[in-house]
Enzyme design. Structure first.
Site, PDB file in Angstrom:
ATOM      1  N   LYS A   1      15.040  -7.230  10.542  1.00 46.91           N
ATOM      2  CA  LYS A   1      15.527  -5.951  11.092  1.00 46.91           C
ATOM      3  C   LYS A   1      16.644  -6.182  12.099  1.00 46.91           C
ATOM      4  CE  LYS A   1      11.723  -2.997   9.943  1.00 46.91           C
ATOM      5  NZ  LYS A   1      10.280  -3.011  10.129  1.00 46.91           N
TER       6      LYS A   1
ATOM      7  N   LYS B   1      14.902  -2.628  -7.878  1.00 42.62           N
ATOM      8  CA  LYS B   1      13.593  -2.252  -7.323  1.00 42.62           C
ATOM      9  C   LYS B   1      13.648  -0.805  -6.836  1.00 42.62           C
ATOM     10  CE  LYS B   1      10.558  -3.384  -3.376  1.00 42.62           C
ATOM     11  NZ  LYS B   1      10.564  -2.280  -2.453  1.00 42.62           N
TER      12      LYS B   1
ATOM     13  N   LYS C   1      13.105   3.880  -1.514  1.00 42.03           N
ATOM     14  CA  LYS C   1      13.761   5.082  -0.984  1.00 42.03           C
ATOM     15  C   LYS C   1      15.105   4.740  -0.342  1.00 42.03           C
ATOM     16  CE  LYS C   1      10.626   5.225   3.003  1.00 42.03           C
ATOM     17  NZ  LYS C   1       9.651   4.244   2.466  1.00 42.03           N
TER      18      LYS C   1
HETATM   19  P1  ADP Z   1      10.415   1.732   0.134  1.00 44.41           P
HETATM   20  O1  ADP Z   1      10.963   0.442  -0.437  1.00 44.41           O
HETATM   21  O2  ADP Z   1      10.676   2.888  -0.757  1.00 44.41           O
HETATM   22  O3  ADP Z   1      10.882   1.968   1.568  1.00 44.41           O
HETATM   23  P2  ADP Z   1       7.971   0.993   1.402  1.00 44.41           P
HETATM   24  O4  ADP Z   1       8.608  -0.238   1.936  1.00 44.41           O
HETATM   25  O5  ADP Z   1       7.646   2.112   2.339  1.00 44.41           O
HETATM   26  O6  ADP Z   1       8.860   1.566   0.193  1.00 44.41           O
HETATM   27  O7  ADP Z   1       6.682   0.553   0.601  1.00 44.41           O
HETATM   28  C1  ADP Z   1       5.399   1.061   0.777  1.00 44.41           C
HETATM   29  C2  ADP Z   1       4.477   0.329  -0.180  1.00 44.41           C
HETATM   30  O8  ADP Z   1       4.838   0.547  -1.560  1.00 44.41           O
HETATM   31  C3  ADP Z   1       4.490  -1.184   0.010  1.00 44.41           C
HETATM   32  O9  ADP Z   1       3.152  -1.650  -0.067  1.00 44.41           O
HETATM   33  C4  ADP Z   1       5.307  -1.725  -1.146  1.00 44.41           C
HETATM   34  O10 ADP Z   1       4.853  -2.999  -1.554  1.00 44.41           O
HETATM   35  C5  ADP Z   1       5.078  -0.682  -2.239  1.00 44.41           C
HETATM   36  N1  ADP Z   1       6.297  -0.528  -3.057  1.00 44.41           N
HETATM   37  C6  ADP Z   1       7.451   0.052  -2.673  1.00 44.41           C
HETATM   38  N2  ADP Z   1       8.376   0.042  -3.659  1.00 44.41           N
HETATM   39  C7  ADP Z   1       7.805  -0.587  -4.709  1.00 44.41           C
HETATM   40  C8  ADP Z   1       8.252  -0.920  -6.054  1.00 44.41           C
HETATM   41  N3  ADP Z   1       9.453  -0.604  -6.486  1.00 44.41           N
HETATM   42  N4  ADP Z   1       7.380  -1.577  -6.846  1.00 44.41           N
HETATM   43  C9  ADP Z   1       6.141  -1.896  -6.418  1.00 44.41           C
HETATM   44  N5  ADP Z   1       5.656  -1.606  -5.189  1.00 44.41           N
HETATM   45  C10 ADP Z   1       6.463  -0.952  -4.324  1.00 44.41           C
END
Ligand code: ADP
Ligand code: TRP
Length: 321
Positions: free
Chosen positions: A110, A189, A192
């Protein structure tokens, strides 16, 4: 066996979050005693907006309940409703070396991205250790990015136990090695932060727009198409059974249909898959007081355990004069 998991209240959820984390967490209710909380204090490290934080907490609670979190079987609460965790956080801070925190990947990543570091962000893993140790958790299911935090928890617990005796249970991170990364609409991947998501609870119009926007190659209608490298097919794999997939493969191999047709088939499956949850979600959206009651009930259950543990801890450290 106690399984503990914390979820950051991030508002909208996409199908990557669902297949990557939420679904497994809900299923783990059958494997042991699940303790799951909405990590409201942790969210404050990135969210400094009253309305957004309040709304996100409620939204996360509603989403988890809609998706099958069973408040009777499991203990489901909001982190800040059990204040004991902050007392333990302070106590554990005194058993956490600066070097340990300085080595944390998430903090380093970060700050490398230019995010202004504050103490909350720096000490985030100590609060996470408090979450885990306060409830004598055995198993902590996490994504790969969180493994180091569980290892830090073990280090902190060991350091404390070395001074005061075997007070803390040693937690273990459980990582799903076979976990597939759900691809986004552009094939990268789904995340958001990349704007390539398909929402779980978006409006019909929005979800349709997202699905129709999946990137494909430009093979014309009258040619056979390759399903293996196709982003639409990769998403179909999450929603279709083997027979349906075989059927899709045949459609790819037969000229005459375009990607638009395959996208519509996928859209139907997505809608079928999530519509039962949408109804439940709608119910909770209209009964927020019921959601608050459920969370208060969960906090009461969690607090009882937290209080007993804190008494034990205060006693050994010398805060029970
Ligand atoms: P983002 O990448 O959208 O910000 P987060 O980091 O908030 O998502 O992820 C929340 C949870 O969802 C985590 O446990 C993460 O491992 C899972 N996750 C997020 N995106 C994916 C993806 N594309 N495939 C599998 N698991 C995911
Ligand atoms: N840091 C976790 C995440 O971002 C959330 C979390 C907070 C957590 N406390 C926890 C996860 C305790 C497991 C155990 O995903």
């Amino acid at each position: 066996m106690r399984i503990l998991s914390g979820i950051q209240p991030s508002g909208t959820i996409h199908i990557g979050n669902y297949f990557g984390m939420i679904k497994k967490m809900i299923e783990s209710q059958d494997d042991g005693e699940l303790f799951a909380f909405i990590a409201s204090y942790h969210a404050m490290t990135s969210l400094k907006d009253k309305e957004a934080l309040e709304n996100n907490i409620m939204e996360a609670a509603i989403n988890f309940l809609a998706l099958g979190m069973d408040p009777e079987k499991s203990t489901f609460w909001v982190q800040h409703d059990v204040k004991e965790v902050l007392e333990l956080y302070w106590i554990l801070s005194n058993h956490t070396s600066m070097g340990l925190l300085e080595r944390a990947h998430s903090y380093k990543d970060k700050t490398a991205k230019g995010i202004q570091a504050n103490h909350g962000l720096f000490s985030y893993p100590v609060l996470m250790a408090a979450d885990i140790l306060l409830y004598d958790s055995n198993i902590v299911p996490v994504g790969k990015d969180q493994i180091q935090h569980v290892e830090m928890t073990r280090d902190i617990a060991t350091s404390f136990n070395n001074v005061y005796g075997e007070i803390f249970t040693m937690p273990e991170a459980k990582v799903d090695e076979v976990l597939q990364t759900v691809p986004g609409t552009d094939g990268a991947k789904m995340s958001k932060s990349y704007g390539n998501t398909i929402d779980m609870f978006g409006t019909a119009k929005k979800v349709k727009k997202q699905v129709m926007g999946i990137v494909t190659d430009s093979t014309p209608l009258e040619e056979a198409k390759d399903y293996i490298s196709c982003n639409v097919y990769k998403l179909c794999e999450l929603f279709m059974n083997q027979d349906e997939l075989t059927q899709m493969q045949k459609r790819y191999a037969t000229p005459g249909e375009g990607y638009g047709h395959f996208k519509l088939a996928l859209l139907d499956k997505i809608n079928d898959h999530f519509s039962p949850y949408s109804e439940k979600r709608e119910y909770y959206l209209n009964h927020k007081d019921e959601v608050r009651e459920i969370l208060a009930h969960g906090a009461n259950k969690a607090r009882k355990i937290a209080q007993a543990k804190m008494e034990q801890i205060r006693e050994v450290v010398g805060l029970n004069y």
